[in-house]
Write a protein that holds these residues in place. Structure first.
Motif, short mmCIF file in Angstrom:
data_model
loop_
_atom_site.label_atom_id
_atom_site.label_comp_id
_atom_site.label_asym_id
_atom_site.label_seq_id
_atom_site.Cartn_x
_atom_site.Cartn_y
_atom_site.Cartn_z
N HIS A 59 -4.68 12.14 -0.72
CA HIS A 59 -5.47 11.40 -1.18
C HIS A 59 -5.99 10.36 0.15
CE1 HIS A 59 -6.78 12.77 -4.96
NE2 HIS A 59 -5.59 12.90 -5.36
N LEU A 60 -4.93 9.90 0.72
CA LEU A 60 -4.90 8.99 1.72
C LEU A 60 -5.61 9.54 2.80
CD1 LEU A 60 -3.80 6.03 2.76
CD2 LEU A 60 -2.11 7.40 3.71
N GLU B 31 4.63 13.56 -5.97
CA GLU B 31 3.97 12.42 -6.08
C GLU B 31 3.42 11.68 -4.57
OE1 GLU B 31 3.57 8.13 -8.08
OE2 GLU B 31 5.20 9.09 -7.68
N ARG C 287 -13.21 7.90 10.05
CA ARG C 287 -11.89 7.79 11.02
C ARG C 287 -11.57 9.30 11.42
NH1 ARG C 287 -8.85 2.42 9.72
NH2 ARG C 287 -9.59 2.13 7.58
N GLY D 116 -9.30 10.13 2.18
CA GLY D 116 -9.83 8.93 2.25
C GLY D 116 -10.32 8.23 3.50
N LEU D 117 -9.15 8.36 4.53
CA LEU D 117 -9.40 7.76 6.13
C LEU D 117 -10.46 8.66 6.64
CD1 LEU D 117 -5.66 7.40 6.81
CD2 LEU D 117 -7.19 5.73 6.55
N ASP E 29 -5.11 -1.02 11.88
CA ASP E 29 -6.82 -0.54 11.35
C ASP E 29 -7.26 0.34 12.59
OD1 ASP E 29 -8.75 -0.33 9.63
OD2 ASP E 29 -9.57 -2.27 10.40
N LEU F 252 0.89 14.14 -2.86
CA LEU F 252 -0.50 13.84 -3.45
C LEU F 252 -1.10 12.58 -2.81
CD1 LEU F 252 -2.36 15.41 -5.59
CD2 LEU F 252 -1.49 13.61 -7.30
N TRP F 253 -0.26 11.58 -2.67
CA TRP F 253 -0.66 10.44 -2.13
C TRP F 253 -1.25 10.51 -0.74
CZ3 TRP F 253 2.07 7.51 1.79
CH2 TRP F 253 1.33 6.33 1.94
N LEU G 6 -0.93 2.70 9.99
CA LEU G 6 -2.04 1.97 9.64
C LEU G 6 -2.33 0.73 9.94
CD1 LEU G 6 -2.10 3.90 6.05
CD2 LEU G 6 -3.49 4.23 7.90
N LEU G 7 -1.01 0.00 10.45
CA LEU G 7 -1.20 -1.49 10.75
C LEU G 7 -2.21 -1.95 11.47
CD1 LEU G 7 1.12 -3.61 10.19
CD2 LEU G 7 2.00 -2.96 12.47
N GLU H 172 -13.98 7.29 5.47
CA GLU H 172 -14.29 6.08 6.22
C GLU H 172 -14.84 6.37 7.55
OE1 GLU H 172 -10.89 3.74 3.77
OE2 GLU H 172 -11.23 3.24 5.86
N LEU I 295 0.84 -1.23 0.07
CA LEU I 295 0.00 -0.10 -0.16
C LEU I 295 0.85 1.34 0.10
CD1 LEU I 295 -3.26 0.90 0.76
CD2 LEU I 295 -2.11 1.60 2.75
#
Lengths: 308, 276
Positions: free
Chosen positions: A166-167, A159, A176, A170-171, A143, A162-163, A140-141, A174, A112
């Motif tokens: 987004h991460l 890059e 969190r 996204g979290l 969860d 940006l990652w 993140l191990l 969800e 990931l």
């Protein structure tokens, strides 16, 4: 989450009576100049350091009292927290074992964060960016329901930045809780929904990113009209309104929103050529808010000199 | 770029286990076996424990003819067999120190205490895993050292002693037990000092500097005090004979275990109270 949190290192006050709550489902940015106490606050949350006064809890419990701490909070600290002689894979595996997490999860996270090719290499040989990726994998191990990252984009290439952006989004999507510190204000304006700003260990602001920028802009609206004198009269009727001429037929209006100005113009049948709310950038907003703080520092220096 | 431009889903964890002492021990085992520095220390310990007695036995054999009766009487087969223990204890001590100070110097300790914020399970696990590994690692070398040195000496028909002779097996195995305890003592020092160089210096001070300094004292004081030093108390574990100036096997062993327990207890006390 935090109540009256205070930490002294000897005589040095790192965090001063700090209280705040971080909400789930949002990215909360933790802003402050270098040495303002961001990292210390995060260490206090994880109970790596004990507070001099005050208290901090996660979902109603002290971090130490959770039975599966890595499931509660995943943290990336600013200072490296990896044994330089151990491979990325074994580092994650050792952490995973404490919670009975299996090898498959370790492999998943290595993929990931994009460390697949270097997973068996010693972490001491990693670049800053690779180190950050490993730190994020460790965070993140388990969860976790809360993700706490101290300066996560430090050392990352565009890059990677940006990652991370987004991460984090996204979290939060969800559901969190995402709590992330950064000194890169522009990065925060793209990522954070909510901001907690501190200076010299004290809270300066705790509001949505939008609100933060709007407040720091001082509600400045640029108005261009051929009927300058009439409009000026119409607007100045309200309390706390200032109108400053900025050029021929151009005003800066404070104390009214663009909507209010537009309606006032319509009511008085005045023509407007331009009506622009001025937005300060997050940097400007930040500078405005922390200015007092910086001045306070300078004043401190002067008084010390006077004593000498 | 496609992997970057869309939000990534973090795979959910099907079940999350709680932290248990056994799981922390497994984590510590993974940490111990995955460091090259640890493996080198172990290798050095094993090598010294075997090679020094072999060398000592070979030298004794070749010079036996030219030795005075007094010199010959001074040589004891068990001293030769366990000569390596005196040196390899430093390797084991360095290993014990590194198990904990290596985490402080690299910042790993923050990750460890974030995963196990109660902290004490980490210390217990480190101590237990290290003790088991150190004993199992050092037991074969002391046995090999005994039989190898005896084999060399037997070619000259000198200094023979049987493994079944009273106290011999106990002393040889006691050498491995002693090394294990030295490692635990060093681990405790490491957890207290939290700095590799400082901890190794402290250990060397207690085991290698203070004992010879005792010779400055009047000899009756020296005899009264020296036997209670950690190194002297521990030595009884692998000594065949005990005289008036040394403790008995039982008393020495108990005192040395006590010293180890004390350093670990002080380490535990500080571990939960200090900032990381």
């Amino acid at each position: 989450m935090a109540e009256g949190l205070t930490k002294y290192y000897g005589e040095q006050r790192a965090v001063d009576d700090l209280s705040f709550t971080v909400q789930p489902g949002l990215v909360t940015g933790f802003l402050g100049p270098n040495g303002s106490g961001k990292s210390t606050t995060m260490r206090l949350i994880l109970e790596l350091d004990a507070p001099t006064a005050g208290d901090v809890t996660l979902n109603g419990k002290h971090y130490r009292d959770h039975t599966a701490p890595l499931h509660e909070v995943g943290a990336l600290l600013e200072a490296r927290s990896v044994h330089t002689g151990r491979s990325a894979y074994n580092h994650l595996l050792a952490l995973a074992h404490t919670h009975g997490i299996g090898r498959r999860r370790v492999d998943e996270l290595i993929d990931l964060v994009g460390l697949h090719d270097v997973a068996r290499k010693r972490a001491g040989k990693f670049s800053l960016g690779m180190g950050q990726r490993l730190g994020i994998a460790a965070a993140l191990l388990g969860d976790p329901s809360t993700i706490m990252l101290d300066e996560p984009v430090n050392g990352l290439d565009p890059e990677g930045i940006l990652w991370v952006r987004h991460l984090l989004r996204g979290l939060a999507a969800e559901g969190r809780t995402v709590f992330v510190s950064s000194h890169l204000m522009s990065e925060m304006s793209l990522t954070a929904d909510h901001l907690i700003v501190i200076g010299r260990g004290r809270k300066i602001a705790d509001m949505s990113t939008e609100e933060f920028i709007r407040q720091a802009s001082g509600g400045l609206v640029l108005v261009r009209t051929p009927q300058a004198a009439e409009l000026r009269k119409a607007l100045l009727s309200g309390p706390d309104v200032t109108v400053t001429a900025a050029g021929p037929g151009l005003f800066e209006v404070r104390g009214l929103t663009a909507v209010q100005i537009g309606e006032a113009a319509a009511a008085n049948q005045l023509v407007l050529h331009e009506l622009t709310p001025q937005q300060a950038s997050l940097e400007e907003a930040f500078m405005t808010l922390t200015r007092d703080d910086v001045e306070f520092k300078a004043a401190d220096l002067e008084s010390e000199e006077a004593v000498l | 770029m496609s992997a970057v431009s869309q939000a990534q889903q973090i795979p959910r964890l099907s079940h999350t286990g709680r932290v248990t002492q056994l799981r922390v021990a497994r984590s510590e085992w993974t940490k111990l076996r995955s460091l090259r520095s640890t493996l080198w220390s172990m290798f050095a310990g094993v090598l010294l424990t075997i090679l020094l007695p072999v060398l000592f036995a070979a030298l004794t054999s070749s010079h036996w003819g030219s030795m005075s009766p007094h010199e010959r009487a001074d040589r004891h087969p068990l001293d030769i067999a366990l000569a390596g223990v005196n040196v390899s204890q430093l390797a084991i001590a360095v290993l014990g120190v590194l198990v904990i100070t290596g985490e402080y110097s690299t910042g790993m300790i923050r990750a460890s205490f974030t995963a196990v914020p109660k902290r004490l399970p980490v210390l217990w696990a480190k101590t237990a895993v290290f003790a088991v590994v150190a004993f199992l690692l050092m037991l074969p070398p002391v046995l090999i050292a005994f039989f190898a040195s005896q084999a060399i000496l037997s070619r000259h028909h000198i200094l023979q002693i049987s493994f079944s002779h009273s106290g011999v097996a106990r002393s040889v195995i006691g050498g491995a037990v002693y090394l294990m305890l030295v490692g635990i003592f060093a681990l405790g020092i490491g957890a207290i000092v939290r700095n590799t160089a400082g901890a190794i210096a402290t250990f060397a001070g207690i085991f290698f500097v203070i004992p010879p300094l005792m010779n400055i004292l009047p000899s009756n004081w020296n005899h009264a005090v020296s036997k209670y030093l950690p190194s002297e108390a521990g030595r009884q574990l692998f000594s065949l004979t005990h005289d008036a100036n040394s403790l008995s096997l039982g008393a020495g062993a108990r005192l040395f275990v006590g010293y180890c327990a004390l350093t670990i207890a002080v380490a535990a006390f500080l571990l939960v109270r200090r900032d990381t």
